[in-house]
Design a protein around this motif. Sequence first.
Motif, PDB file in Angstrom:
ATOM      1  N   GLN A   1      87.902  55.316  54.570  1.00 41.99           N
ATOM      2  CA  GLN A   1      87.519  55.471  55.486  1.00 41.99           C
ATOM      3  C   GLN A   1      86.145  54.579  56.218  1.00 41.99           C
ATOM      4  OE1 GLN A   1      84.569  58.388  52.926  1.00 41.99           O
ATOM      5  NE2 GLN A   1      83.768  59.629  54.890  1.00 41.99           N
TER       6      GLN A   1
ATOM      7  N   PRO B   1      82.888  69.260  52.398  1.00 41.83           N
ATOM      8  CA  PRO B   1      81.597  68.130  53.106  1.00 41.83           C
ATOM      9  C   PRO B   1      81.410  67.407  51.530  1.00 41.83           C
ATOM     10  CG  PRO B   1      81.482  70.238  51.171  1.00 41.83           C
ATOM     11  CD  PRO B   1      82.551  70.507  51.398  1.00 41.83           C
ATOM     12  N   SER B   2      81.182  66.275  52.407  1.00 41.65           N
ATOM     13  CA  SER B   2      80.725  65.326  52.333  1.00 41.65           C
ATOM     14  C   SER B   2      80.236  65.294  50.525  1.00 41.65           C
ATOM     15  CB  SER B   2      79.080  64.671  52.513  1.00 41.65           C
ATOM     16  OG  SER B   2      79.356  63.559  52.207  1.00 41.65           O
ATOM     17  N   GLY B   3      81.116  64.665  49.280  1.00 46.06           N
ATOM     18  CA  GLY B   3      81.080  64.404  47.996  1.00 46.06           C
ATOM     19  C   GLY B   3      81.928  65.432  47.240  1.00 46.06           C
ATOM     20  N   SER B   4      82.845  65.977  48.071  1.00 52.31           N
ATOM     21  CA  SER B   4      83.998  67.327  47.719  1.00 52.31           C
ATOM     22  C   SER B   4      84.573  67.062  47.357  1.00 52.31           C
ATOM     23  CB  SER B   4      84.073  68.227  48.997  1.00 52.31           C
ATOM     24  OG  SER B   4      84.842  67.351  49.522  1.00 52.31           O
ATOM     25  N   GLY B   5      85.313  65.423  46.763  1.00 52.86           N
ATOM     26  CA  GLY B   5      86.821  64.482  46.285  1.00 52.86           C
ATOM     27  C   GLY B   5      87.252  64.042  47.108  1.00 52.86           C
ATOM     28  N   LYS B   6      87.523  64.306  48.310  1.00 55.05           N
ATOM     29  CA  LYS B   6      88.378  63.634  49.498  1.00 55.05           C
ATOM     30  C   LYS B   6      88.817  62.460  49.833  1.00 55.05           C
ATOM     31  CE  LYS B   6      85.713  65.024  53.587  1.00 55.05           C
ATOM     32  NZ  LYS B   6      84.939  65.407  53.340  1.00 55.05           N
ATOM     33  N   SER B   7      88.484  61.445  49.378  1.00 51.63           N
ATOM     34  CA  SER B   7      88.521  60.157  49.018  1.00 51.63           C
ATOM     35  C   SER B   7      88.586  59.989  48.017  1.00 51.63           C
ATOM     36  CB  SER B   7      86.976  58.967  49.662  1.00 51.63           C
ATOM     37  OG  SER B   7      86.436  59.143  51.174  1.00 51.63           O
ATOM     38  N   THR B   8      87.683  60.416  47.448  1.00 57.03           N
ATOM     39  CA  THR B   8      89.276  60.421  45.728  1.00 57.03           C
ATOM     40  C   THR B   8      90.157  60.128  45.652  1.00 57.03           C
ATOM     41  OG1 THR B   8      86.552  60.260  44.891  1.00 57.03           O
ATOM     42  CG2 THR B   8      88.192  60.867  43.281  1.00 57.03           C
TER      43      THR B   8
ATOM     44  N   VAL C   1      80.125  61.767  36.516  1.00 58.79           N
ATOM     45  CA  VAL C   1      80.044  62.700  37.896  1.00 58.79           C
ATOM     46  C   VAL C   1      82.467  62.957  37.939  1.00 58.79           C
ATOM     47  CG1 VAL C   1      79.832  61.669  40.453  1.00 58.79           C
ATOM     48  CG2 VAL C   1      78.389  60.555  38.971  1.00 58.79           C
ATOM     49  N   VAL C   2      82.064  63.874  38.201  1.00 59.12           N
ATOM     50  CA  VAL C   2      83.226  64.447  38.825  1.00 59.12           C
ATOM     51  C   VAL C   2      83.331  63.986  40.168  1.00 59.12           C
ATOM     52  CG1 VAL C   2      85.199  66.532  39.219  1.00 59.12           C
ATOM     53  CG2 VAL C   2      82.976  66.058  37.161  1.00 59.12           C
ATOM     54  N   GLY C   3      84.777  63.664  39.862  1.00 58.80           N
ATOM     55  CA  GLY C   3      85.512  63.127  41.375  1.00 58.80           C
ATOM     56  C   GLY C   3      86.772  64.399  41.882  1.00 58.80           C
TER      57      GLY C   3
ATOM     58  N   TYR D   1      84.161  60.002  37.610  1.00 58.26           N
ATOM     59  CA  TYR D   1      83.629  58.207  37.160  1.00 58.26           C
ATOM     60  C   TYR D   1      82.844  58.459  36.353  1.00 58.26           C
ATOM     61  CZ  TYR D   1      85.384  58.470  42.015  1.00 58.26           C
ATOM     62  OH  TYR D   1      86.373  58.207  42.915  1.00 58.26           O
TER      63      TYR D   1
HETATM   64  P1  ADP Z   1      84.145  62.758  49.793  1.00 58.91           P
HETATM   65  O1  ADP Z   1      85.052  61.603  50.338  1.00 58.91           O
HETATM   66  O2  ADP Z   1      84.641  64.090  50.184  1.00 58.91           O
HETATM   67  O3  ADP Z   1      83.045  62.556  50.599  1.00 58.91           O
HETATM   68  P2  ADP Z   1      84.306  61.481  47.106  1.00 58.91           P
HETATM   69  O4  ADP Z   1      85.464  61.060  47.006  1.00 58.91           O
HETATM   70  O5  ADP Z   1      83.595  60.014  48.071  1.00 58.91           O
HETATM   71  O6  ADP Z   1      84.105  62.693  48.245  1.00 58.91           O
HETATM   72  O7  ADP Z   1      83.153  61.308  45.784  1.00 58.91           O
HETATM   73  C1  ADP Z   1      82.944  62.834  45.021  1.00 58.91           C
HETATM   74  C2  ADP Z   1      81.941  62.855  43.887  1.00 58.91           C
HETATM   75  O8  ADP Z   1      82.190  61.168  43.442  1.00 58.91           O
HETATM   76  C3  ADP Z   1      81.139  62.378  44.424  1.00 58.91           C
HETATM   77  O9  ADP Z   1      80.199  62.519  43.508  1.00 58.91           O
HETATM   78  C4  ADP Z   1      80.455  60.481  45.130  1.00 58.91           C
HETATM   79  O10 ADP Z   1      79.665  60.772  44.748  1.00 58.91           O
HETATM   80  C5  ADP Z   1      81.614  60.488  43.880  1.00 58.91           C
HETATM   81  N1  ADP Z   1      82.128  58.632  43.419  1.00 58.91           N
HETATM   82  C6  ADP Z   1      82.878  58.626  44.399  1.00 58.91           C
HETATM   83  N2  ADP Z   1      83.401  56.958  44.230  1.00 58.91           N
HETATM   84  C7  ADP Z   1      82.747  56.780  43.008  1.00 58.91           C
HETATM   85  C8  ADP Z   1      82.772  56.118  42.721  1.00 58.91           C
HETATM   86  N3  ADP Z   1      82.780  54.647  42.512  1.00 58.91           N
HETATM   87  N4  ADP Z   1      81.410  55.697  40.866  1.00 58.91           N
HETATM   88  C9  ADP Z   1      81.289  56.754  41.140  1.00 58.91           C
HETATM   89  N5  ADP Z   1      81.074  58.149  41.667  1.00 58.91           N
HETATM   90  C10 ADP Z   1      81.571  58.147  42.102  1.00 58.91           C
END
Ligand code: ADP
Length: 367
Positions: free
Chosen positions: A81, A36-43, A15-17, A11
């Motif tokens: 999500q 865990p939260s922030g591990s990149g699942k939604s990404t 920030v590593v997605g 990102y």
């Molecule tokens: P998860 O779904 O596992 O909680 P995310 O995929 O949402 O994790 O996020 C992975 C990382 O990317 C996190 O550090 C998050 O803060 C960052 N991130 C996610 N979406 C964005 C965005 N739109 N802009 C900047 N950083 C992002």
Amino acid sequence: MLSVHGLTKTYPGGVVGLRPTDLTVARGERLVLLGPSGSGKSTLLRLIQGLESADGGEVWVDGRRVDGLPPHRRGVALLPQRVALYPHLTVAGNLAAGRERERPEDSKSPVAHAPGSPEELFRLTPLLSRYPHQLSGGERQRVALAKLLRLNRPLWLLDEPFSGLDPMFRAEFRHDLLLFAASAGATILLVTHDPIDALAIGQRIGVLADGILRQVGTADELRSAPGHRFVAFCVGSHSLLDGAVQVAGDGDPPVFVAEGGSVRVPVPRSASCGTELTLGLRPDDLVQRAPGDPSYGTITGWPLVSAEPDGSGWLLTVARGRTRVRVEWRSGPPPPVGTLTDWTIPAARGTWFDRATGERIQVTSSK
Ligand code: ADP
Ligand code: MG
């Protein structure tokens, strides 16, 4: 059905997605990614669906390369999500809106028709005339899922579908989803932070941490041969002990020592003094102290902090400071909380990890 090669995302701001990731999901399979939260699942899910643009990598769905296509032409249905319903439409209106957008040619291999509609399955009939603000979190989730299922896409991406649900209904909802997926012949890639959901839904489980997919395998594979300390902790119920190899004196065999010397486990003569290791112990790796066999490891004088019934006996937790070790107890009622306990670790039990990288390493116990 799904094949991902080298998919990666950073990102803005660095920030590593997601680190470069390879993944395949077979037709009709249910793969769950746990992290865990922030591990990149939604990404990951958003990259597959095309809601986020990748920095690199390929996405193939049902034999077609889709990473150059817009989201609605990828043959993929994503349950986000944060579920969004049209606030000005009733449940019935929201369901219909999902269907109107769909065009038949979008879906190359539509799933077979399931017995019972999603509305029936997810018990939405009594809710059809309500508006989104009149629904509970769980009800909104059920509407969103029903809407998704009506898209008739062969691959479902589900982002924490149970997170808004009352724990009482979680198991029931999981069961409904499994039934519906099976009858529709759908392929599922689901992401969650909950190991219970992962074990209940996943035919295979992948473990994601810090944007890295650490390991993918069946629950048994991950439990019996975790490739990383994080996998051992999340899926394998391992307790983790950080320590280092010590050599007491000339001729003495090296020993792994942790927690101020209260943990001592023999290691091979080849292990060099000072090597930092993490020992992973499953609850059944420990036994009550038996008369000394020098090849056995020991944990000495750790107080019992809790005892929970676990079906066929008890699961004890012993602790020293903030370090906890869980132990199976099968011999009658456990000792009272606060009792100082001693344990042995038979030779060849336990799993070793490099303390710096967390990767599994081979350290066979010396005899
Ligand atoms: P998860 O779904 O596992 O909680 P995310 O995929 O949402 O994790 O996020 C992975 C990382 O990317 C996190 O550090 C998050 O803060 C960052 N991130 C996610 N979406 C964005 C965005 N739109 N802009 C900047 N950083 C992002
Ligand atoms: Mg997420």
